[in-house]
Design a protein around this motif. Structure first.
Motif, mmCIF file in Angstrom:
data_model
loop_
_atom_site.group_PDB
_atom_site.id
_atom_site.type_symbol
_atom_site.label_atom_id
_atom_site.label_comp_id
_atom_site.label_asym_id
_atom_site.label_seq_id
_atom_site.Cartn_x
_atom_site.Cartn_y
_atom_site.Cartn_z
ATOM 1 N N VAL A 223 2.395 -5.660 -6.710
ATOM 2 C CA VAL A 223 2.469 -5.338 -5.287
ATOM 3 C C VAL A 223 2.101 -3.868 -5.137
ATOM 4 O O VAL A 223 2.627 -3.005 -5.848
ATOM 5 C CB VAL A 223 3.875 -5.602 -4.712
ATOM 6 C CG1 VAL A 223 4.034 -4.942 -3.356
ATOM 7 C CG2 VAL A 223 4.135 -7.096 -4.591
ATOM 8 N N THR A 224 1.195 -3.586 -4.221
ATOM 9 C CA THR A 224 0.735 -2.217 -4.001
ATOM 10 C C THR A 224 1.163 -1.706 -2.630
ATOM 11 O O THR A 224 1.592 -2.484 -1.772
ATOM 12 C CB THR A 224 -0.797 -2.146 -4.095
ATOM 13 O OG1 THR A 224 -1.355 -2.940 -3.025
ATOM 14 C CG2 THR A 224 -1.285 -2.680 -5.439
ATOM 15 N N LEU A 225 1.026 -0.420 -2.434
ATOM 16 C CA LEU A 225 1.346 0.183 -1.141
ATOM 17 C C LEU A 225 0.475 -0.411 -0.039
ATOM 18 O O LEU A 225 0.925 -0.584 1.101
ATOM 19 C CB LEU A 225 1.149 1.701 -1.216
ATOM 20 C CG LEU A 225 2.045 2.462 -2.199
ATOM 21 C CD1 LEU A 225 1.699 3.952 -2.149
ATOM 22 C CD2 LEU A 225 3.515 2.249 -1.887
ATOM 23 N N GLU A 226 -0.766 -0.721 -0.376
ATOM 24 C CA GLU A 226 -1.677 -1.301 0.606
ATOM 25 C C GLU A 226 -1.175 -2.668 1.081
ATOM 26 O O GLU A 226 -1.322 -3.030 2.251
ATOM 27 C CB GLU A 226 -3.071 -1.431 -0.017
ATOM 28 C CG GLU A 226 -4.179 -1.804 0.955
ATOM 29 C CD GLU A 226 -4.411 -3.305 1.060
ATOM 30 O OE1 GLU A 226 -4.977 -3.761 2.068
ATOM 31 O OE2 GLU A 226 -4.006 -4.016 0.118
ATOM 32 N N MET A 227 -0.546 -3.421 0.196
ATOM 33 C CA MET A 227 0.015 -4.725 0.574
ATOM 34 C C MET A 227 1.177 -4.568 1.548
ATOM 35 O O MET A 227 1.317 -5.357 2.488
ATOM 36 C CB MET A 227 0.482 -5.480 -0.675
ATOM 37 C CG MET A 227 -0.638 -5.935 -1.593
ATOM 38 S SD MET A 227 0.052 -6.821 -3.027
ATOM 39 C CE MET A 227 -1.431 -7.078 -3.996
ATOM 40 N N TYR A 228 2.004 -3.555 1.319
ATOM 41 C CA TYR A 228 3.096 -3.287 2.259
ATOM 42 C C TYR A 228 2.527 -2.978 3.647
ATOM 43 O O TYR A 228 3.026 -3.466 4.669
ATOM 44 C CB TYR A 228 3.935 -2.095 1.799
ATOM 45 C CG TYR A 228 4.743 -2.315 0.544
ATOM 46 C CD1 TYR A 228 5.484 -3.478 0.355
ATOM 47 C CD2 TYR A 228 4.789 -1.341 -0.453
ATOM 48 C CE1 TYR A 228 6.243 -3.661 -0.791
ATOM 49 C CE2 TYR A 228 5.541 -1.518 -1.600
ATOM 50 C CZ TYR A 228 6.268 -2.676 -1.762
ATOM 51 O OH TYR A 228 7.016 -2.855 -2.895
ATOM 52 N N ALA A 229 1.487 -2.165 3.660
ATOM 53 C CA ALA A 229 0.892 -1.758 4.936
ATOM 54 C C ALA A 229 0.297 -2.966 5.666
ATOM 55 O O ALA A 229 0.408 -3.080 6.893
ATOM 56 C CB ALA A 229 -0.182 -0.706 4.684
ATOM 57 N N ARG A 230 -0.310 -3.879 4.936
ATOM 58 C CA ARG A 230 -0.944 -5.049 5.550
ATOM 59 C C ARG A 230 0.069 -6.034 6.115
ATOM 60 O O ARG A 230 -0.194 -6.697 7.129
ATOM 61 C CB ARG A 230 -1.829 -5.769 4.528
ATOM 62 C CG ARG A 230 -3.132 -5.048 4.218
ATOM 63 C CD ARG A 230 -3.929 -5.797 3.156
ATOM 64 N NE ARG A 230 -4.265 -7.166 3.546
ATOM 65 C CZ ARG A 230 -4.890 -8.039 2.757
ATOM 66 N NH1 ARG A 230 -5.232 -7.671 1.520
ATOM 67 N NH2 ARG A 230 -5.177 -9.246 3.174
ATOM 68 N N ARG A 258 5.168 -2.829 -9.415
ATOM 69 C CA ARG A 258 5.427 -2.495 -8.011
ATOM 70 C C ARG A 258 5.123 -1.013 -7.785
ATOM 71 O O ARG A 258 5.764 -0.145 -8.378
ATOM 72 C CB ARG A 258 6.882 -2.806 -7.639
ATOM 73 C CG ARG A 258 7.239 -2.449 -6.210
ATOM 74 C CD ARG A 258 8.573 -3.067 -5.805
ATOM 75 N NE ARG A 258 9.689 -2.574 -6.589
ATOM 76 C CZ ARG A 258 10.356 -1.451 -6.308
ATOM 77 N NH1 ARG A 258 9.986 -0.693 -5.292
ATOM 78 N NH2 ARG A 258 11.388 -1.076 -7.056
ATOM 79 N N GLU A 259 4.143 -0.740 -6.933
ATOM 80 C CA GLU A 259 3.774 0.645 -6.647
ATOM 81 C C GLU A 259 4.824 1.261 -5.736
ATOM 82 O O GLU A 259 5.086 0.769 -4.641
ATOM 83 C CB GLU A 259 2.402 0.701 -5.991
ATOM 84 C CG GLU A 259 1.830 2.103 -5.906
ATOM 85 C CD GLU A 259 0.390 2.126 -5.411
ATOM 86 O OE1 GLU A 259 -0.287 3.150 -5.615
ATOM 87 O OE2 GLU A 259 -0.053 1.109 -4.816
ATOM 88 N N ILE A 260 5.450 2.338 -6.194
ATOM 89 C CA ILE A 260 6.503 2.971 -5.398
ATOM 90 C C ILE A 260 6.031 4.255 -4.721
ATOM 91 O O ILE A 260 6.639 4.719 -3.763
ATOM 92 C CB ILE A 260 7.763 3.229 -6.242
ATOM 93 C CG1 ILE A 260 7.445 4.017 -7.510
ATOM 94 C CG2 ILE A 260 8.425 1.916 -6.609
ATOM 95 C CD1 ILE A 260 8.657 4.282 -8.385
#
Length: 316
Positions: A223-230, A258-260
């Motif tokens: 899971v990346t930061l970009e996925m959180y944003a999307r 998991r990108e923190i």
């Protein structure tokens, strides 16, 4: 060890209760159960988490009393639960000079012995089990609010009694908490049947990153930061994601990246039992249990994957 802890409880009046960053069910449940017991004794208690209580556990008694900002005051004793490493309690606790002594309560296999008292038992299914033992040894009756927290600590850290740490003691304590009044279905519904839509949207993206090794012995998700944003999801909604690659037939170790923060990843390992993932995590400066461990690594996702996969290929 328990008698020493009870001695400190009875000899002191002000207590700070804390746990690790990004608290899970055991961290929250064990902390709130202990805090509830101390409050019932008439003690002055502050509950501090460096990160907010995840929405999933806000139904628990005393969850609303958890603070993220450590008050500017002195405490006789600070209980630190389930952290594994002292640094995981957060900067405010690590730098705190207003505590008389620290008491470390944990069930991790790899653990810092940072406390004046270190009550460590890797055979315990959860830190909530250790809190239960303390309360029972004091002959204090466990009421429903405390029972809810202990039951939640155990059911979450045993994967609803699916993991190898679901030993007879865990079942016995859970049964006792039900006798006190805990409704097993009500807790399960709150934990597993009330997830926000954003979690499923994030899971869909995470599953698209599924990677299985050529040997078929390990698999991963990311899971990346970009996925959180999307998706509008948050890190707390990733709880349990690592179980998907672990569920693949033939896989012995699952890895969750998991990108923190930008270029910084938390790596979680889960084993089906044959592989000690605490030793794998330790090779990268982390730690944990035989079947559940983690570490932090800097670099791009590809770089971090390469490091971890290379080590796993040799280990497995």
């Amino acid at each position: 060890m328990i008698e020493r802890i009870l001695g400190e409880i009875h000899a002191n009046s002000s207590f700070l209760v804390t746990t690790h960053e990004n608290p899970d069910g055991d961290a929250v449940g064990s902390s709130l159960a202990l805090a509830g017991y101390l409050k019932a004794l008439g003690k002055d208690v502050t509950i501090h988490f460096c990160d907010a209580v995840p929405d999933l556990y806000t139904f628990l008694p005393l969850a609303s009393e958890v603070v993220q900002q450590l008050p500017e005051r002195d405490y006789d004793v600070c209980f630190v639960l389930d952290v594994g490493e002292f640094r995981r309690a957060g900067a405010q606790i690590n730098q705190c000079r207003r505590v008389g002594k620290f008491i470390n309560i944990d069930h991790h296999l790899t653990i810092d012995n940072f406390g004046s008292i270190n009550y460590i038992d890797p055979a315990a299914a959860a830190s909530g089990v250790l809190v239960y033992r303390i309360i029972k040894a004091s002959d204090w009756p466990i009421d429903l609010p405390i029972a809810l927290s202990i039951y939640t600590a155990i059911i979450t850290d045993t994967g609803s009694f699916r993991y190898s740490n679901a030993n007879p003691e865990a079942f016995a304590i859970a049964g006792e908490m039900i006798e006190v009044g805990v409704n097993a279905w009500d807790i399960s519904e709150k934990l597993y049947e009330s997830q926000p839509q954003e979690r499923l949207m994030l899971l869909a993206l995470a599953l698209s990153t599924l990677t299985t090794s050529s040997c078929g012995k390990f698999a991963s998700l990311a899971v990346t930061l970009e996925m959180y944003a999307r998706t509008g999801a948050t890190a707390e909604l990733t709880d349990g994601f690592v179980n998907y690659p672990r569920s693949i037939s033939g896989v012995e170790v699952a890895v969750f990246f998991r990108e923190i923060s930008a270029g910084f990843f938390k790596v979680g390992f889960r084993s089906k039992g044959k592989v000690d993932v605490s030793s794998i995590a330790a090779a990268f400066g982390g730690g944990g249990h035989h079947n559940a461990a983690g570490c932090n690594l800097k670099g791009s996702l590809d770089d971090v994957k390469t490091q971890i996969f290379s080590h796993l290929e040799k280990a497995i």
